[in-house]
Design an enzyme around this catalytic site. Structure first.
Site, PDB file in Angstrom:
ATOM      1  N   LYS A  61      62.656 -25.494 -29.972  1.00  0.00           N
ATOM      2  CA  LYS A  61      63.863 -26.013 -30.627  1.00  0.00           C
ATOM      3  C   LYS A  61      63.577 -26.252 -32.111  1.00  0.00           C
ATOM      4  O   LYS A  61      62.423 -26.210 -32.536  1.00  0.00           O
ATOM      5  CB  LYS A  61      64.304 -27.304 -29.931  1.00  0.00           C
ATOM      6  CG  LYS A  61      63.309 -28.455 -30.049  1.00  0.00           C
ATOM      7  CD  LYS A  61      63.606 -29.556 -29.049  1.00  0.00           C
ATOM      8  CE  LYS A  61      62.614 -30.698 -29.206  1.00  0.00           C
ATOM      9  NZ  LYS A  61      62.727 -31.671 -28.099  1.00  0.00           N
ATOM     10  N   TYR A 110      63.415 -36.017 -63.751  1.00  0.00           N
ATOM     11  CA  TYR A 110      64.512 -36.997 -63.673  1.00  0.00           C
ATOM     12  C   TYR A 110      63.998 -38.438 -63.619  1.00  0.00           C
ATOM     13  O   TYR A 110      62.999 -38.722 -62.964  1.00  0.00           O
ATOM     14  CB  TYR A 110      65.302 -36.792 -62.373  1.00  0.00           C
ATOM     15  CG  TYR A 110      66.211 -35.596 -62.352  1.00  0.00           C
ATOM     16  CD1 TYR A 110      67.219 -35.438 -63.290  1.00  0.00           C
ATOM     17  CD2 TYR A 110      66.071 -34.633 -61.349  1.00  0.00           C
ATOM     18  CE1 TYR A 110      68.066 -34.336 -63.245  1.00  0.00           C
ATOM     19  CE2 TYR A 110      66.911 -33.532 -61.290  1.00  0.00           C
ATOM     20  CZ  TYR A 110      67.912 -33.393 -62.236  1.00  0.00           C
ATOM     21  OH  TYR A 110      68.739 -32.304 -62.172  1.00  0.00           O
TER      22      TYR A 110
HETATM   23  C1  PLP Z   1      61.412 -32.040 -27.644  1.00  0.00           C
HETATM   24  C2  PLP Z   1      61.142 -32.218 -26.214  1.00  0.00           C
HETATM   25  C3  PLP Z   1      59.877 -31.917 -25.698  1.00  0.00           C
HETATM   26  C4  PLP Z   1      58.677 -31.587 -26.557  1.00  0.00           C
HETATM   27  O1  PLP Z   1      58.123 -32.764 -27.088  1.00  0.00           O
HETATM   28  P1  PLP Z   1      56.740 -32.727 -27.914  1.00  0.00           P
HETATM   29  O2  PLP Z   1      56.423 -34.148 -28.155  1.00  0.00           O
HETATM   30  O3  PLP Z   1      57.053 -31.994 -29.180  1.00  0.00           O
HETATM   31  O4  PLP Z   1      55.779 -32.005 -27.082  1.00  0.00           O
HETATM   32  C5  PLP Z   1      59.725 -31.957 -24.316  1.00  0.00           C
HETATM   33  N1  PLP Z   1      60.758 -32.307 -23.504  1.00  0.00           N
HETATM   34  C6  PLP Z   1      61.975 -32.624 -23.987  1.00  0.00           C
HETATM   35  C7  PLP Z   1      63.064 -33.012 -23.049  1.00  0.00           C
HETATM   36  C8  PLP Z   1      62.207 -32.615 -25.364  1.00  0.00           C
HETATM   37  O5  PLP Z   1      63.408 -32.961 -25.839  1.00  0.00           O
END
Ligand code: PLP
Length: 385
Positions: A47, A278
């Site tokens: 993601k 700035y």
């Molecule tokens: C984002 C997410 C993960 C991964 O988490 P990490 O800490 O990056 O390994 C796993 N399960 C769910 C449901 C998530 O939303």
């Protein structure tokens, strides 16, 4: 299918380079898998543009490896990678709801996406849409065990499992939960969650169902809670080479998979006593050779790094001077050997200990390494090694 799937013509900036190291990704996946019992499935969480690394690049690299599942946040990311995953299932973490459009639901069934349902009402809605069709929708039920986000209470979850089992167009493919504190030193609450979830799995006799994947572990739980591995682990941050937070003596060696570089586009001498950028927050205390780097907070380099962060020019550590602008940053290269226009500066390093490494930057920004990584803009070109 009538649903519009928008695809934009994305802008890419070839001058900004995110180097993506395939070997690091593959080695991290292998190391994480090696922590789990043989046969445990590995779900690569991609993601947020693969945590800022570039979703297409990362999926292409991992689709050639022993990755069993991919997980994304949204339906749209799933569509984006559907043709790249070489038959691996894609789990969409954002739950389907009653208001999810019929086209989207049918598209999920058509593509074979694994979906999460939000409530018993949602299951009813889905059943109505799928009945009579020849597709079977793979569903996972997210059981609330203490995360307090989108899991459903146990009684509801049990009801949903019954509904799914009763519908010929749906298949129960997974039951899972998510930890709220597995990244912390104190794992008491995480173990309470694990116990609650484990008890639910027992009560529902889910272990006796070989086609139902039980899963719970994120990166931190994969690394620190062997009792949470079940049938599959879902790793995000660790796949990219980071522990959820900087850890002394970690039990597995992870290699950062990205280095962000940008060129020097302008060099100029600034007399002592002149202000830079700035707000005049920096005033030179010596004659200074300043270099302009064509990236800024709009590209993911946080404005709070102004006057605080450093970059690397070769082996020389060069400080950011003055405010970080939207598209430009000024660094002090007075002490560098022979800075030149076009020379690449390391903005975010691929070394845990580096002064411009992700942990250090996260500390400066009072945030977690996830946010530093995901902020790297998608228009930065990804160069796969
Ligand atoms: C984002 C997410 C993960 C991964 O988490 P990490 O800490 O990056 O390994 C796993 N399960 C769910 C449901 C998530 O939303």
């Amino acid at each position: 299918m009538t649903m519009k799937l928008y695809r934009s013509q994305a802008l890419i900036r070839p001058d900004l380079e995110a180097h993506i190291y395939s070997q690091a990704l593959l080695s991290n996946a292998a190391s994480l898998k090696a922590l789990c019992p043989r046969g445990t499935k590995f779900c690569a969480v991609v993601k947020a543009n693969a945590y800022g690394h570039g979703i297409a690049e990362v999926v292409n690299i991992l689709a050639g490896a022993a990755v069993d599942f991919f997980a994304v946040a949204s339906f749209y990311e799933a569509v984006h990678i559907a043709e790249m995953v070489r038959g691996r299932p894609i789990l969409i973490l954002e739950p389907l709801m009653e208001r999810t459009s019929p086209d989207q639901v049918r598209a999920c069934a058509h593509y074979g996406f694994h979906c999460v349902a939000a409530s018993p009402e949602t299951i009813g809605h889905l059943a109505g849409l799928l009945t009579g069709g020849d597709k079977i929708l793979d569903l996972h039920v997210n059981v609330e065990s203490g995360m307090g986000r989108c899991g459903v209470e146990e009684q509801c979850a049990a009801e949903m499992i019954g509904q799914i089992d009763a519908c010929p167009n749906m298949r129960l493919s997974g039951v899972y939960t998510h930890f709220a504190t597995a990244d912390e030193d104190d794992l008491v609450y995480a173990h309470e969650q694990l116990e609650r979830f484990g008890a639910f799995v027992e009560r529902m006799h889910l272990r006796a169902r070989p086609n139902v994947l039980i899963h719970a572990a994120n990166s931190a739980a994969t690394i620190k809670m062997s009792g949470a591995h079940f049938d599959m682990v879902r790793c995000g941050i660790s796949l990219y080479g980071y522990y959820s937070r900087a850890t002394a003596n970690p039990p597995v060696r992870l290699q950062p998979a990205m280095k962000l570089q940008a060129p020097i586009v302008q060099l100029k001498r600034i007399a002592s006593g002149q202000s830079v950028s700035y707000g005049r927050s920096f005033v030179t205390r010596r004659e200074t050779l300043a270099a302009v780097i064509p990236l800024g907070y709009a590209d993911g380099y946080r404005r709070c790094f102004s006057n605080r962060a450093v970059m690397k020019l070769g082996d020389c550590i060069v400080p950011v001077i003055g405010r970080v602008c939207m598209d430009q940053i000024i660094i002090d290269v007075t002490d560098a050997a022979s800075p030149a226009i076009g020379q690449m500066v390391t903005v975010i390093d691929s070394d845990h200990e580096s002064p411009c490494g992700v942990y250090r930057l996260a500390e400066l920004a009072d945030t977690i390494c996830y946010e530093i990584l995901t902020c790297v803009h998608s228009h930065v070109s990804r160069i796969v090694h």
